[in-house]
Motif scaffolding. Structure first.
Motif, PDB file in Angstrom:
ATOM      1  N   ASP A  46      78.491  20.441  25.485  1.00 55.14           N
ATOM      2  CA  ASP A  46      77.724  19.235  25.644  1.00 55.14           C
ATOM      3  C   ASP A  46      76.122  19.662  25.421  1.00 55.14           C
ATOM      4  O   ASP A  46      75.565  18.817  24.940  1.00 55.14           O
ATOM      5  N   SER A  47      76.087  20.833  26.241  1.00 56.77           N
ATOM      6  CA  SER A  47      74.579  21.265  26.280  1.00 56.77           C
ATOM      7  C   SER A  47      74.023  22.040  24.960  1.00 56.77           C
ATOM      8  O   SER A  47      72.851  22.485  24.994  1.00 56.77           O
ATOM      9  N   THR A  86      73.756  25.155  13.941  1.00 58.01           N
ATOM     10  CA  THR A  86      73.325  23.907  15.011  1.00 58.01           C
ATOM     11  C   THR A  86      73.696  22.691  14.418  1.00 58.01           C
ATOM     12  O   THR A  86      73.815  21.668  15.057  1.00 58.01           O
ATOM     13  N   GLY A  87      73.166  22.606  13.028  1.00 55.73           N
ATOM     14  CA  GLY A  87      73.125  21.033  12.319  1.00 55.73           C
ATOM     15  C   GLY A  87      74.837  20.787  12.360  1.00 55.73           C
ATOM     16  O   GLY A  87      75.132  19.551  12.784  1.00 55.73           O
ATOM     17  N   ALA A  88      75.687  21.598  12.246  1.00 56.14           N
ATOM     18  CA  ALA A  88      77.120  21.326  11.963  1.00 56.14           C
ATOM     19  C   ALA A  88      77.592  20.822  13.479  1.00 56.14           C
ATOM     20  O   ALA A  88      78.242  19.814  13.478  1.00 56.14           O
ATOM     21  N   TYR A  89      77.030  21.527  14.518  1.00 55.27           N
ATOM     22  CA  TYR A  89      77.234  21.129  15.852  1.00 55.27           C
ATOM     23  C   TYR A  89      76.789  19.504  15.958  1.00 55.27           C
ATOM     24  O   TYR A  89      77.479  18.905  16.712  1.00 55.27           O
ATOM     25  N   LEU A  90      75.659  19.271  15.552  1.00 55.01           N
ATOM     26  CA  LEU A  90      74.895  17.903  16.022  1.00 55.01           C
ATOM     27  C   LEU A  90      75.659  16.976  15.095  1.00 55.01           C
ATOM     28  O   LEU A  90      76.017  15.702  15.544  1.00 55.01           O
ATOM     29  N   LEU A  91      76.494  17.237  13.929  1.00 48.67           N
ATOM     30  CA  LEU A  91      77.161  16.307  13.133  1.00 48.67           C
ATOM     31  C   LEU A  91      78.469  16.284  13.946  1.00 48.67           C
ATOM     32  O   LEU A  91      78.974  14.948  14.014  1.00 48.67           O
ATOM     33  N   ALA A  92      78.993  17.125  14.492  1.00 46.19           N
ATOM     34  CA  ALA A  92      80.001  16.786  15.418  1.00 46.19           C
ATOM     35  C   ALA A  92      79.976  16.018  16.681  1.00 46.19           C
ATOM     36  O   ALA A  92      80.781  15.096  17.022  1.00 46.19           O
ATOM     37  N   ARG A  93      78.752  16.012  17.410  1.00 48.11           N
ATOM     38  CA  ARG A  93      78.329  15.399  18.326  1.00 48.11           C
ATOM     39  C   ARG A  93      78.282  13.822  17.892  1.00 48.11           C
ATOM     40  O   ARG A  93      78.200  12.807  18.918  1.00 48.11           O
ATOM     41  N   GLY A  94      77.801  13.751  16.589  1.00 50.17           N
ATOM     42  CA  GLY A  94      77.449  12.322  16.480  1.00 50.17           C
ATOM     43  C   GLY A  94      76.070  11.807  16.692  1.00 50.17           C
ATOM     44  O   GLY A  94      75.005  12.810  17.060  1.00 50.17           O
ATOM     45  N   ARG A  95      75.624  10.448  17.046  1.00 52.22           N
ATOM     46  CA  ARG A  95      74.325  10.022  17.638  1.00 52.22           C
ATOM     47  C   ARG A  95      74.254  10.402  19.085  1.00 52.22           C
ATOM     48  O   ARG A  95      73.213  10.274  19.579  1.00 52.22           O
ATOM     49  N   SER A  96      75.200  11.062  19.741  1.00 54.39           N
ATOM     50  CA  SER A  96      74.865  11.068  20.945  1.00 54.39           C
ATOM     51  C   SER A  96      74.243  12.123  21.599  1.00 54.39           C
ATOM     52  O   SER A  96      73.821  13.051  20.930  1.00 54.39           O
TER      53      SER A  96
END
Lengths: 290, 290
Positions: free
Chosen positions: B20-21, B280-290
């Motif tokens: 999450d972090s 990092t962008g791939a990780y942000l895609l996984a997290r969605g808007r959260s």
């Protein structure tokens, strides 16, 4: 509720009053002179109309950064008397109502996106090809401002080998789109106004090549779902098939052609709102997201 | 919660597991072979990591239209074994978790926008200049897809008069950006890899001119608030001042220079996340808007 709409152009100011349903209840057009001459007359028109908000689609360049002290002002316009004129602020102070402002072409793009040729799409590019060339852009549902706002009329193009004036006529840029393909460029190159050039004149094949470069580079740069070409030059409807064919030739299959539909006939199109895109967009700015 | 991230590249696949972090708890890289060889290995890596979603930033072109039956597939890639491979679907079915996908460069642009050099801006253009040239774009807070997705590496540029190979080397286009300025173009033109060309070699002045044309046309076309240049070629840090100077020369004051800050030093910049933008962008895609 009643809304005011102003399409602020270099030669004329078009004002309209519209209701919630988008019906135009009145409209008037006056010549664009200096701010001292023109602005009080415009304020006079809107003052007693009972409007609750005003939307302005204006010639530019404009300061569209809401955090800037000169937000809503004209900036480095070639129209010297309007340079640094606080357009939005003048109306907001005189009328005491919310005033929304964007470029004339962003307003037109917004209108085409919500109500015109781009209805149902998620993005569109609107380009007017006339005395100048300007483009408005809606992406992810909102007009694009960014650092300033798009000035796509000044992108650099590859001069055509058969162009008798390959440098173009822009005082700022060698071979930019506006300098190569706006109305005055056509007239300077061929010595006749575009209106008087017959359909088979080589001027039009050349014009189509330059506008096709614009379209191809737009597809590759930001992938709009539709490209709308308006303005005086695009009254030459025979340009559309030439532009589509040349754009497909330039892209050369790199973007799969089926994505554009049948020969781009639904991809590079006329404005769905005809010549009303600008004033309709100003109205939509006044209405906000409602 | 744990998230999987996959940066799918033409030569290697980088996989990571992050919490999450945004801490990276593990990462592995394998060579890109055929889907039959590579995909099961990747699925094996992610399978027992307890991830609740996977984000993929992939080489393209990709079908990114959620309404399309081939959503998340590779489309007309020059990598033939991957052509029409249902990348998103393969992971979604094998792992039984949500899988989000975008282009590698849109993922990188998203990472730079949320956490890197474009943090606090409303838009950014991220371009990687290496074996190929690709660009990702965030506008109005979201990555731009549009008709397909940007392919800014293939915009048409004006060949330089002193370029010994003014047509460039793209199999699709005469004098497009990638054909003129990607790593292989530099090597073909000068007969030496860019890595072995000294700082004063004319290759770099030419390279800077082409990248400056890209930047100037981007400013004029869609007005990004910042332009981030990454990739192997941009390891030649001495290119940055050359590109900035030439971009300002091309724009010639048409966009007021104060908007760019001091000589564009904060406008055309290196990635804030170094080489980690993509994963990092791939990780942000996984997290969605959260």
């Amino acid at each position: 509720m009643m809304y005011g709409a102003l399409e602020a152009g270099g030669t004329k100011m078009v004002m309209a009053v519209m209701n919630d349903s988008g019906e135009m209840l009145g409209s008037v057009s006056i010549p664009t002179k200096t701010p001292d001459e023109t602005v009080p007359e415009m304020i006079g028109y809107f003052r007693d109309k009972g409007i609750t908000a005003l939307g302005i689609g204006s010639f530019g360049p404009l300061d569209l950064n809401p955090a800037s002290p000169s937000y809503g002002s004209v900036t480095e316009s070639p129209k010297l008397s309007w340079r640094h004129f606080p357009l939005r602020q003048a109306f907001a102070e005189a009328l005491g109502i919310p005033v929304m402002i964007d470029t004339d072409v962003n307003a037109a793009a917004l209108a085409e996106y919500r109500l015109g040729a781009a209805k149902g799409k998620n993005s569109c590019l609107y380009v007017t090809v006339g005395t100048g060339i300007g483009g408005g852009l809606v992406i992810n549902g909102e007009p694009v401002h960014g650092l300033m706002h798009p000035e796509i009329g000044h992108i650099l193009l590859v001069p055509d080998l058969e162009d008798p004036s390959p440098d173009g006529f822009c005082p700022y840029h060698t071979h930019c789109l506006e300098g190569l393909a706006a109305g005055p460029a056509v007239e300077k190159r061929w010595g006749v106004s575009g209106r008087d050039l017959p359909e088979g004149h080589p001027a039009w094949a050349l014009e189509a090549k330059y506008l096709a470069q614009l379209c191809a580079n737009a597809v590759l740069s930001f992938s709009p779902e539709i490209i709308i070409l308006g303005g005086g030059i695009m009254q030459q409807k025979h340009l559309f098939p030439l532009i589509r064919r040349e754009a497909l030739r330039l892209l050369n299959g790199y973007i799969p052609e089926y994505l554009f539909g049948d020969g781009m006939s639904g991809y590079i199109v006329e404005p769905g709102l005809g010549t009303a895109s600008g004033i309709t967009g100003a109205y939509l700015l006044a209405r906000g997201r409602s």
